[in-house]
Design an enzyme around this catalytic site. Structure first.
Site, mmCIF file in Angstrom:
data_model
loop_
_atom_site.group_PDB
_atom_site.id
_atom_site.type_symbol
_atom_site.label_atom_id
_atom_site.label_comp_id
_atom_site.label_asym_id
_atom_site.label_seq_id
_atom_site.Cartn_x
_atom_site.Cartn_y
_atom_site.Cartn_z
ATOM 1 N N LYS A 79 20.944 -22.696 1.117
ATOM 2 C CA LYS A 79 19.751 -22.118 1.368
ATOM 3 C C LYS A 79 18.804 -22.045 -0.324
ATOM 4 O O LYS A 79 19.967 -22.210 -1.766
ATOM 5 C CB LYS A 79 19.731 -20.003 1.679
ATOM 6 C CG LYS A 79 18.716 -19.811 1.525
ATOM 7 C CD LYS A 79 18.756 -20.296 3.373
ATOM 8 C CE LYS A 79 16.479 -19.589 3.733
ATOM 9 N NZ LYS A 79 16.542 -19.816 5.617
ATOM 10 N N GLY A 181 3.568 -15.348 19.061
ATOM 11 C CA GLY A 181 3.283 -15.661 17.621
ATOM 12 C C GLY A 181 3.706 -17.860 18.651
ATOM 13 O O GLY A 181 4.111 -17.629 19.909
ATOM 14 N N ALA A 184 6.868 -16.954 21.081
ATOM 15 C CA ALA A 184 6.845 -16.841 22.023
ATOM 16 C C ALA A 184 5.685 -18.132 23.088
ATOM 17 O O ALA A 184 6.082 -17.905 24.449
ATOM 18 C CB ALA A 184 5.796 -15.542 21.856
HETATM 19 P P1 NAD Z 1 4.590 -16.069 14.423
HETATM 20 O O1 NAD Z 1 4.114 -15.466 12.817
HETATM 21 O O2 NAD Z 1 3.730 -17.168 14.995
HETATM 22 O O3 NAD Z 1 4.556 -15.061 15.695
HETATM 23 C C1 NAD Z 1 5.256 -13.753 15.116
HETATM 24 C C2 NAD Z 1 4.116 -12.459 16.242
HETATM 25 O O4 NAD Z 1 5.028 -11.087 15.877
HETATM 26 C C3 NAD Z 1 3.386 -12.759 15.334
HETATM 27 O O5 NAD Z 1 2.016 -12.817 16.467
HETATM 28 C C4 NAD Z 1 2.750 -11.744 14.608
HETATM 29 O O6 NAD Z 1 1.467 -10.675 15.491
HETATM 30 C C5 NAD Z 1 4.072 -10.735 15.493
HETATM 31 N N1 NAD Z 1 3.825 -8.993 15.413
HETATM 32 C C6 NAD Z 1 4.652 -8.741 14.003
HETATM 33 N N2 NAD Z 1 5.171 -7.362 14.191
HETATM 34 C C7 NAD Z 1 5.245 -7.140 15.627
HETATM 35 C C8 NAD Z 1 5.286 -6.027 16.224
HETATM 36 N N3 NAD Z 1 5.679 -5.086 15.586
HETATM 37 N N4 NAD Z 1 5.422 -5.613 17.734
HETATM 38 C C9 NAD Z 1 4.466 -7.101 18.173
HETATM 39 N N5 NAD Z 1 4.484 -8.381 17.540
HETATM 40 C C10 NAD Z 1 4.492 -8.334 16.629
HETATM 41 O O7 NAD Z 1 6.355 -16.759 14.175
HETATM 42 P P2 NAD Z 1 7.232 -17.169 14.828
HETATM 43 O O8 NAD Z 1 7.096 -18.975 14.401
HETATM 44 O O9 NAD Z 1 6.473 -17.525 16.605
HETATM 45 O O10 NAD Z 1 9.003 -17.281 15.187
HETATM 46 C C11 NAD Z 1 9.118 -16.163 15.546
HETATM 47 C C12 NAD Z 1 10.945 -14.975 15.406
HETATM 48 O O11 NAD Z 1 11.103 -15.960 15.145
HETATM 49 C C13 NAD Z 1 10.633 -15.076 13.791
HETATM 50 O O12 NAD Z 1 11.808 -13.726 13.710
HETATM 51 C C14 NAD Z 1 11.208 -15.950 12.848
HETATM 52 O O13 NAD Z 1 11.848 -15.987 11.958
HETATM 53 C C15 NAD Z 1 12.347 -16.888 14.439
HETATM 54 N N6 NAD Z 1 11.958 -18.015 14.271
HETATM 55 C C16 NAD Z 1 11.177 -18.996 14.359
HETATM 56 C C17 NAD Z 1 11.382 -20.398 14.562
HETATM 57 C C18 NAD Z 1 10.028 -21.307 14.831
HETATM 58 O O14 NAD Z 1 10.663 -22.755 14.980
HETATM 59 N N7 NAD Z 1 9.003 -20.845 14.657
HETATM 60 C C19 NAD Z 1 13.067 -20.724 15.218
HETATM 61 C C20 NAD Z 1 13.846 -19.698 14.379
HETATM 62 C C21 NAD Z 1 13.274 -18.383 14.417
#
Ligand code: NAD
Length: 371
Positions: A79, A181, A184
């Protein structure tokens, strides 16, 4: 104190990168290269002290070793952190200078984007080194990892359903999804296709309503998602959401979602889930699709291959549940054991060809996952 910190978790190498003229202060931590080059993103953050930055990069690098090992990848864990404000301190010179330091490691460390850095920043890094992943499709990279992450979460959820309910079909299962997001939204599309019933929440209302319409989900207020009538809870927004306050409110029998670091306190909160007989899919195992996606870039990116590999998360979770049952330990600990046992088995094979060092995984220490 610094060496103690580095030795305590057995990191192989820590590199301090500084260029006063350009304003760069960065730390690269290589935790392990026993399974392959250490891959992990570059975080840009306004750390209050240098010690805080060092602690963060060490814990995140170690988490990547476990995540890559459990995902069956030929990668180690590393990292980097750049100390600075991502909203105002970014320049081409900063990232290109950082790229020179990455290049200097000759491929022992491979970087990618993370919190505070973007695909554009990685394209600057790429001007100086080939040891970077997570670049755009237009430049031959893997682009947005979330479809692959979401597929991994979906198949992982099916493995959980099989364990908790005896069948891996999600037809008719009620799934409460936190977040609307990137991850999801792809997850919900799989769930709708399978015939699951979705309860969905997000703090950003327009996004929530648009996705809910598309996937025919019921909209829930953010603070109500924990007590939704659901069979499965899928955290896909933030970390630390499984805690003293939320666990007693859960009505589900399974927690399986894409968010990183879901347990606020790993030991305490996995025990609380266990007392309530709630099956937990260890976050870094179920959300490894993102890492699988960037790892694929190194062999010439193929989305088809990345998706195929992400399907393997189903088997990984089954192995974790089997270890947890046979040893009478929580699933989070079983995931750590699986990672450590793969490193121990595979690394001697690699040592036949290249001199490599030791691995002394220590159970009981929290493994924190990053992207
Ligand atoms: P994203 O930013 O697209 O989506 C996150 C969503 O969560 C946003 O729409 C935000 O408004 C919402 N949010 C924030 N606080 C909230 C709350 N208190 N209640 C409800 N909703 C809330 O992020 P993402 O890329 O979809 O990633 C989501 C999670 O998955 C993160 O923890 C990220 O670290 C993890 N993750 C993502 C990936 C990836 O491929 N994108 C890979 C591994 C892990």
């Amino acid at each position: 104190m610094m060496f103690e910190e580095i030795e305590r978790k057995d990191h192989e190498q820590v590199v301090f990168c500084s260029d006063r003229r350009i304003g760069l202060r960065a730390i690269i931590a290589i935790h392990s290269t026993l399974l392959g080059p250490a891959l992990g993103g570059t975080r840009m953050w306004t750390y209050a002290t240098d010690e805080e930055a060092l602690r963060d990069v060490l814990r995140l690098a170690r988490g990547m070793t476990y995540k890559a090992a459990v995902a069956g990848l030929n990668l180690g864990g590393g990292k980097a952190v750049i100390i600075g404000d991502s909203s105002k301190d970014k320049t081409e010179g900063l990232f290109r200078t950082f790229g020179r330091f990455v290049e200097g490691l000759g491929g022992r460390y491979i970087t990618a984007e993370d919190v505070g850095t973007t695909v554009r920043d990685m394209e600057w890094v790429r001007m100086e080194t080939k040891y970077v992943t997570g670049i755009s499709r237009a430049l031959g990279g893997s682009g947005d990892p979330s479809p692959v992450t979401a597929l991994g979460v979906f198949v992982g959820m099916k493995a959980c359903a099989k364990e908790a309910y005896g069948s891996d079909s999600l037809k008719g299962k009620r799934v409460a999804v936190q977040g609307a997001g990137n991850v999801a939204s792809h997850l919900c599309e799989h769930l709708t296709r399978e015939g699951a019933k979705i309860a969905l929440t997000d703090i950003f209302d327009p996004k929530l309503r648009a996705l809910a319409r598309r996937v025919k989900a019921t909209v829930v207020r953010p603070e109500k998602i924990y007590e939704a009538d659901a069979d499965i809870f899928a955290p896909c927004a933030l970390g630390g959401i499984l805690n003293d306050e939320t666990i007693p409110r859960l009505k589900c029998r399974v927690v399986a979602g894409g968010a990183n670091n879901q347990l606020l306190d790993e030991k305490k909160h996995i025990a609380m889930l266990g007392e309530r007989s709630i099956l937990y899919a260890p976050d870094y195992a179920i959300n490894a699709g993102g890492l699988i996606n960037v790892a694929n870039e190194m062999e010439g990116y193929s989305e088809e291959r990345a998706l195929k590999q992400a399907e393997g998360i189903y088997d990984t979770l089954q192995q974790i549940f089997s270890i947890a049952k046979s040893q009478g330990i929580p699933t989070s600990e079983a995931a750590n054991l699986l990672a450590e046992s793969r490193i121990r088995t595979i690394s001697p094979i690699k040592q036949i060809y290249a001199g490599s060092s030791r691995f002394a995984g220590r159970l009981g220490e929290r493994v924190e996952s990053g992207r």
